[in-house]
Design a protein around this motif. Structure first.
Motif, PDB file in Angstrom:
ATOM      1  N   TYR A 353       0.826  -1.203   0.000  1.00  0.00           N
ATOM      2  CA  TYR A 353       0.000   0.000   0.000  1.00  0.00           C
ATOM      3  C   TYR A 353       0.867   1.263   0.000  1.00  0.00           C
ATOM      4  O   TYR A 353       0.577   2.249  -0.689  1.00  0.00           O
ATOM      5  CB  TYR A 353      -0.896   0.036   1.246  1.00  0.00           C
ATOM      6  N   THR A 354       1.930   1.239   0.801  1.00  0.00           N
ATOM      7  CA  THR A 354       2.815   2.406   0.906  1.00  0.00           C
ATOM      8  C   THR A 354       3.593   2.637  -0.386  1.00  0.00           C
ATOM      9  O   THR A 354       3.781   3.781  -0.803  1.00  0.00           O
ATOM     10  CB  THR A 354       3.792   2.244   2.089  1.00  0.00           C
ATOM     11  N   VAL A 355       4.050   1.568  -1.014  1.00  0.00           N
ATOM     12  CA  VAL A 355       4.740   1.702  -2.307  1.00  0.00           C
ATOM     13  C   VAL A 355       3.801   2.340  -3.329  1.00  0.00           C
ATOM     14  O   VAL A 355       4.203   3.236  -4.085  1.00  0.00           O
ATOM     15  CB  VAL A 355       5.239   0.324  -2.798  1.00  0.00           C
ATOM     16  N   PHE A 356       2.552   1.887  -3.332  1.00  0.00           N
ATOM     17  CA  PHE A 356       1.543   2.508  -4.202  1.00  0.00           C
ATOM     18  C   PHE A 356       1.421   3.994  -3.874  1.00  0.00           C
ATOM     19  O   PHE A 356       1.383   4.845  -4.768  1.00  0.00           O
ATOM     20  CB  PHE A 356       0.196   1.799  -4.010  1.00  0.00           C
ATOM     21  N   GLY A 357       1.385   4.299  -2.569  1.00  0.00           N
ATOM     22  CA  GLY A 357       1.304   5.697  -2.135  1.00  0.00           C
ATOM     23  C   GLY A 357       2.496   6.520  -2.567  1.00  0.00           C
ATOM     24  O   GLY A 357       2.355   7.685  -2.963  1.00  0.00           O
ATOM     25  N   LEU A 358       3.698   5.920  -2.497  1.00  0.00           N
ATOM     26  CA  LEU A 358       4.913   6.620  -2.918  1.00  0.00           C
ATOM     27  C   LEU A 358       4.848   6.999  -4.395  1.00  0.00           C
ATOM     28  O   LEU A 358       5.199   8.125  -4.778  1.00  0.00           O
ATOM     29  CB  LEU A 358       6.148   5.750  -2.667  1.00  0.00           C
ATOM     30  N   VAL A 359       4.408   6.059  -5.216  1.00  0.00           N
ATOM     31  CA  VAL A 359       4.333   6.313  -6.662  1.00  0.00           C
ATOM     32  C   VAL A 359       3.309   7.410  -6.954  1.00  0.00           C
ATOM     33  O   VAL A 359       3.592   8.360  -7.703  1.00  0.00           O
ATOM     34  CB  VAL A 359       3.973   5.021  -7.416  1.00  0.00           C
ATOM     35  N   ILE A 360       2.130   7.289  -6.344  1.00  0.00           N
ATOM     36  CA  ILE A 360       1.082   8.301  -6.568  1.00  0.00           C
ATOM     37  C   ILE A 360       1.533   9.665  -6.063  1.00  0.00           C
ATOM     38  O   ILE A 360       1.376  10.697  -6.742  1.00  0.00           O
ATOM     39  CB  ILE A 360      -0.237   7.885  -5.879  1.00  0.00           C
ATOM     40  N   SER A 361       2.110   9.702  -4.859  1.00  0.00           N
ATOM     41  CA  SER A 361       2.587  10.971  -4.284  1.00  0.00           C
ATOM     42  C   SER A 361       3.665  11.598  -5.159  1.00  0.00           C
ATOM     43  O   SER A 361       3.682  12.820  -5.360  1.00  0.00           O
ATOM     44  CB  SER A 361       3.152  10.740  -2.877  1.00  0.00           C
ATOM     45  N   GLY A 362       4.568  10.758  -5.658  1.00  0.00           N
ATOM     46  CA  GLY A 362       5.644  11.272  -6.496  1.00  0.00           C
ATOM     47  C   GLY A 362       5.128  11.894  -7.779  1.00  0.00           C
ATOM     48  O   GLY A 362       5.560  12.981  -8.184  1.00  0.00           O
ATOM     49  N   ILE A 363       4.181  11.210  -8.425  1.00  0.00           N
ATOM     50  CA  ILE A 363       3.606  11.728  -9.679  1.00  0.00           C
ATOM     51  C   ILE A 363       2.858  13.039  -9.417  1.00  0.00           C
ATOM     52  O   ILE A 363       3.025  14.027 -10.141  1.00  0.00           O
ATOM     53  CB  ILE A 363       2.676  10.681 -10.319  1.00  0.00           C
ATOM     54  N   LEU A 364       2.022  13.052  -8.369  1.00  0.00           N
ATOM     55  CA  LEU A 364       1.273  14.269  -8.039  1.00  0.00           C
ATOM     56  C   LEU A 364       2.216  15.425  -7.706  1.00  0.00           C
ATOM     57  O   LEU A 364       2.005  16.566  -8.129  1.00  0.00           O
ATOM     58  CB  LEU A 364       0.339  14.009  -6.852  1.00  0.00           C
ATOM     59  N   ALA A 365       3.265  15.137  -6.931  1.00  0.00           N
ATOM     60  CA  ALA A 365       4.216  16.184  -6.542  1.00  0.00           C
ATOM     61  C   ALA A 365       4.927  16.757  -7.761  1.00  0.00           C
ATOM     62  O   ALA A 365       5.133  17.972  -7.863  1.00  0.00           O
ATOM     63  CB  ALA A 365       5.238  15.623  -5.554  1.00  0.00           C
ATOM     64  N   ALA A 366       5.308  15.891  -8.700  1.00  0.00           N
ATOM     65  CA  ALA A 366       5.988  16.364  -9.911  1.00  0.00           C
ATOM     66  C   ALA A 366       5.061  17.261 -10.735  1.00  0.00           C
ATOM     67  O   ALA A 366       5.481  18.303 -11.246  1.00  0.00           O
ATOM     68  CB  ALA A 366       6.466  15.173 -10.744  1.00  0.00           C
ATOM     69  N   LEU A 367       3.791  16.863 -10.850  1.00  0.00           N
ATOM     70  CA  LEU A 367       2.830  17.678 -11.590  1.00  0.00           C
ATOM     71  C   LEU A 367       2.608  19.027 -10.910  1.00  0.00           C
ATOM     72  O   LEU A 367       2.590  20.076 -11.565  1.00  0.00           O
ATOM     73  CB  LEU A 367       1.497  16.929 -11.715  1.00  0.00           C
ATOM     74  N   LEU A 368       2.448  19.004  -9.594  1.00  0.00           N
ATOM     75  CA  LEU A 368       2.240  20.251  -8.853  1.00  0.00           C
ATOM     76  C   LEU A 368       3.466  21.143  -8.926  1.00  0.00           C
ATOM     77  O   LEU A 368       3.368  22.355  -9.075  1.00  0.00           O
ATOM     78  CB  LEU A 368       1.904  19.938  -7.389  1.00  0.00           C
ATOM     79  N   ALA A 369       4.648  20.528  -8.806  1.00  0.00           N
ATOM     80  CA  ALA A 369       5.894  21.304  -8.835  1.00  0.00           C
ATOM     81  C   ALA A 369       6.036  22.060 -10.150  1.00  0.00           C
ATOM     82  O   ALA A 369       6.548  23.179 -10.187  1.00  0.00           O
ATOM     83  CB  ALA A 369       7.094  20.375  -8.629  1.00  0.00           C
ATOM     84  N   TYR A 370       5.571  21.448 -11.233  1.00  0.00           N
ATOM     85  CA  TYR A 370       5.675  22.091 -12.538  1.00  0.00           C
ATOM     86  C   TYR A 370       4.770  23.320 -12.632  1.00  0.00           C
ATOM     87  O   TYR A 370       5.028  24.249 -13.401  1.00  0.00           O
ATOM     88  CB  TYR A 370       5.311  21.083 -13.630  1.00  0.00           C
ATOM     89  N   LEU A 371       3.702  23.337 -11.804  1.00  0.00           N
ATOM     90  CA  LEU A 371       2.727  24.424 -11.873  1.00  0.00           C
ATOM     91  C   LEU A 371       2.877  25.452 -10.754  1.00  0.00           C
ATOM     92  O   LEU A 371       2.208  26.475 -10.771  1.00  0.00           O
ATOM     93  CB  LEU A 371       1.302  23.840 -11.816  1.00  0.00           C
ATOM     94  N   ILE A 372       3.729  25.190  -9.771  1.00  0.00           N
ATOM     95  CA  ILE A 372       3.824  26.066  -8.593  1.00  0.00           C
ATOM     96  C   ILE A 372       4.570  27.354  -8.934  1.00  0.00           C
ATOM     97  O   ILE A 372       5.679  27.316  -9.439  1.00  0.00           O
ATOM     98  CB  ILE A 372       4.564  25.342  -7.446  1.00  0.00           C
ATOM     99  N   PRO A 373       3.995  28.516  -8.610  1.00  0.00           N
ATOM    100  CA  PRO A 373       4.665  29.780  -8.907  1.00  0.00           C
ATOM    101  C   PRO A 373       5.622  30.265  -7.824  1.00  0.00           C
ATOM    102  O   PRO A 373       6.659  30.832  -8.114  1.00  0.00           O
ATOM    103  CB  PRO A 373       3.498  30.763  -9.062  1.00  0.00           C
ATOM    104  N   SER A 374       5.268  30.068  -6.541  1.00  0.00           N
ATOM    105  CA  SER A 374       6.071  30.624  -5.456  1.00  0.00           C
ATOM    106  C   SER A 374       6.034  29.705  -4.248  1.00  0.00           C
ATOM    107  O   SER A 374       4.971  29.440  -3.690  1.00  0.00           O
ATOM    108  CB  SER A 374       5.555  32.010  -5.047  1.00  0.00           C
ATOM    109  N   VAL A 375       7.200  29.233  -3.835  1.00  0.00           N
ATOM    110  CA  VAL A 375       7.293  28.316  -2.708  1.00  0.00           C
ATOM    111  C   VAL A 375       6.850  28.988  -1.416  1.00  0.00           C
ATOM    112  O   VAL A 375       6.068  28.433  -0.634  1.00  0.00           O
ATOM    113  CB  VAL A 375       8.735  27.776  -2.570  1.00  0.00           C
ATOM    114  N   ILE A 376       7.342  30.210  -1.161  1.00  0.00           N
ATOM    115  CA  ILE A 376       7.012  30.904   0.086  1.00  0.00           C
ATOM    116  C   ILE A 376       5.510  31.153   0.184  1.00  0.00           C
ATOM    117  O   ILE A 376       4.899  30.969   1.235  1.00  0.00           O
ATOM    118  CB  ILE A 376       7.787  32.236   0.196  1.00  0.00           C
ATOM    119  N   GLU A 377       4.888  31.566  -0.912  1.00  0.00           N
ATOM    120  CA  GLU A 377       3.447  31.818  -0.910  1.00  0.00           C
ATOM    121  C   GLU A 377       2.676  30.539  -0.614  1.00  0.00           C
ATOM    122  O   GLU A 377       1.661  30.545   0.088  1.00  0.00           O
ATOM    123  CB  GLU A 377       3.019  32.389  -2.269  1.00  0.00           C
ATOM    124  N   ILE A 378       3.168  29.420  -1.140  1.00  0.00           N
ATOM    125  CA  ILE A 378       2.508  28.139  -0.896  1.00  0.00           C
ATOM    126  C   ILE A 378       2.601  27.766   0.580  1.00  0.00           C
ATOM    127  O   ILE A 378       1.623  27.359   1.199  1.00  0.00           O
ATOM    128  CB  ILE A 378       3.127  27.031  -1.765  1.00  0.00           C
TER     129      ILE A 378
END
Length: 461
Positions: A353-378
């Motif tokens: 279950y956790t490995v599945f979570g790692l893969v999903i979290s990684g994909i979501l994080a990469a997608l969000l990172a590509y769209l994030i404008p400002s780390v401090i604001e987030i």
């Protein structure tokens, strides 16, 4: 213009190679048993506890550089000091209790005390708060800067440097990689402060070269700005990383003293990063992009080779948090969502279950990172909206006299989030109304949370 010698590049590549080696080597004996995979057998020693706790606290190192460059010592007063205070309180009043609970996650405890619905809502909040996306973005940007590659492949490499060995080695790999990065991050910033002092001078140079406000602890900031940053530090009580390491410690005393000793190392590292930020402001007073304050200052002061060590320290500071948050995020999906809502709560399947979570979290994080404008604001926005709903439920879960009914705590969590969110949008649409701008969304959310909780205590009694 930032340039790198062959020696710098080789040092940075060696750093990445060592991370991968440590991650795979130390994780080779990790089993599928939940205690072993998620918490390294609950055998974390004092040294390992401190090293992991310290290294994972500074993921936003480029944001720290930007904040210090812009505002000076107020960076320490808002990003350092409040966390020492609340970490001290956490160590004294919570660390042993958490270890004695012998659970896995914050939602585990809230499910135990307040039921499944509260556990699931808290899991959503935790998942948002431990998103590795901002750190993935910072690592990707640094990789782009050093190796002259586009952001998309840089994000992929950044994710690979974190997830590859976690899938096999779990928390044990996470721990030992972070221990190595603990030494690298201190080495890099100690070197840049030494070289800065030797080249430019120390206190006299800084006091004559930076704006006066930069050397004032509150830096002319408004009281509400300072109060909100202090309140954001309340996040310490509900920090999934703190709870995870307390659950993983050998004993409650190791958890308690591990946090207290961590405060000393945080103060030392804050001294190093704040000094570096002030030197950057003194030497390069007009930067178009203060996010690059540390890298651009390193270009001015560090020789070939030493600069490679400093960049390895930047990567280490970000990656240590990125790796920990990715594992926490994967654990949240695996343990607190998939496991919790599955028809049969089978702990033998927690690793898968956790490995599945790692893969999903990684994909979501990469997608969000590509769209994030400002780390401090987030950081500021997420903290303001989500933290008010989780603090009191966690505190009350460990102190029975503060508990309320399941329905009240569920209402409190939702009401705190909605009130802070609504106020956030009201302020955004009413920037010209001073009285509205004085009240930060987090203050509104915390006020509602405290109000509901107090009413709940009285009703419960």
């Amino acid at each position: 213009m930032i340039s790198f010698s062959i020696a710098d590049i080789l040092i940075i590549l060696a750093f990445f190679a060592i991370i991968l080696f440590i991650g795979f080597y130390t994780g080779r004996k990790t089993t599928t048993e939940a205690n072993d995979y998620l918490l390294s057998g609950r055998k974390l020693s004092l040294f390992l506890f401190v090293a992991v706790n310290v290294s994972t606290w500074y993921g936003g190192i480029l944001g720290v550089g930007e904040f210090t460059y812009r505002y000076g010592l107020v960076s320490w007063f808002t990003q350092g000091f409040p966390y020492y205070v609340f970490a001290f309180v956490f160590a004294i009043f919570f660390a042993k209790k958490i270890r004695e609970a012998s659970l896995f996650t914050i939602p585990d405890k809230l499910t135990e005390v307040y039921g499944k619905n509260v556990g699931l809502i808290s899991a959503i909040i935790v998942f948002v708060l431990v998103s590795p996306a901002p750190y993935l973005l910072m690592t990707g940007n640094l990789l782009s800067l050093v190796f002259k590659i586009d952001l998309i492949p840089a994000l992929f490499i950044s994710l690979l440097l974190s997830i590859a060995y976690l899938i096999k080695g779990g928390f044990r790999s996470n721990v030992y990689v972070d221990v190595f990065q603990f030494f690298v991050m201190f080495a890099g910033f100690i070197l840049i402060v030494i070289f800065s002092g030797l080249k430019f001078g120390t206190i006299d140079f800084l006091s004559s070269s930076v704006p006066d406000a930069h050397l004032k602890v509150i830096g002319g900031m408004s009281p509400t700005f300072l109060i909100v940053w202090f309140l954001i530090a309340l996040w310490t009580f509900a920090d999934p990383g703190f709870h995870q390491r307390c659950y993983a410690a050998k004993t409650g005393n190791i958890a308690k003293w591990g946090i207290l000793i961590s405060i000393i190392f945080w103060a030392l590292f804050d001294f190093l990063t704040t000094s570096t930020g002030l030197f950057a402001k003194a030497v390069i007073p007009e930067l178009n992009n203060p996010v690059l304050a540390f890298p651009l200052f390193a270009e001015k002061v560090l020789p070939s080779g030493i600069k490679g060590i400093f960049y390895a320290a930047l990567f280490a500071t970000i990656l240590s948090t990125q790796i920990s948050f990715l594992f926490l995020s994967g654990t949240t999906i695996g343990r607190d969502f998939v496991f919790r809502i599955s028809k049969y709560e089978n702990e033998s399947k927690l690793k898968s279950y956790t490995v599945f979570g790692l893969v999903i979290s990684g994909i979501l994080a990469a997608l969000l990172a590509y769209l994030i404008p400002s780390v401090i604001e987030i950081w500021y926005t997420i903290g303001s909206l989500f933290i008010p709903g989780i603090i009191l439920p966690v505190v009350s879960a460990y102190y029975p006299k503060l508990r309320v009914s399941n329905k009240i705590i569920l209402f409190e969590m939702i009401a705190a989030f909605l009130s802070s969110t609504v106020w956030y949008f009201i302020r955004t649409q009413s920037v010209n109304i001073p009285i509205l701008n004085e009240f930060e969304p987090m203050l509104v959310g915390l006020f509602i949370a405290v109000l509901v909780h107090l009413a709940g205590i009285l009703t419960h009694k």
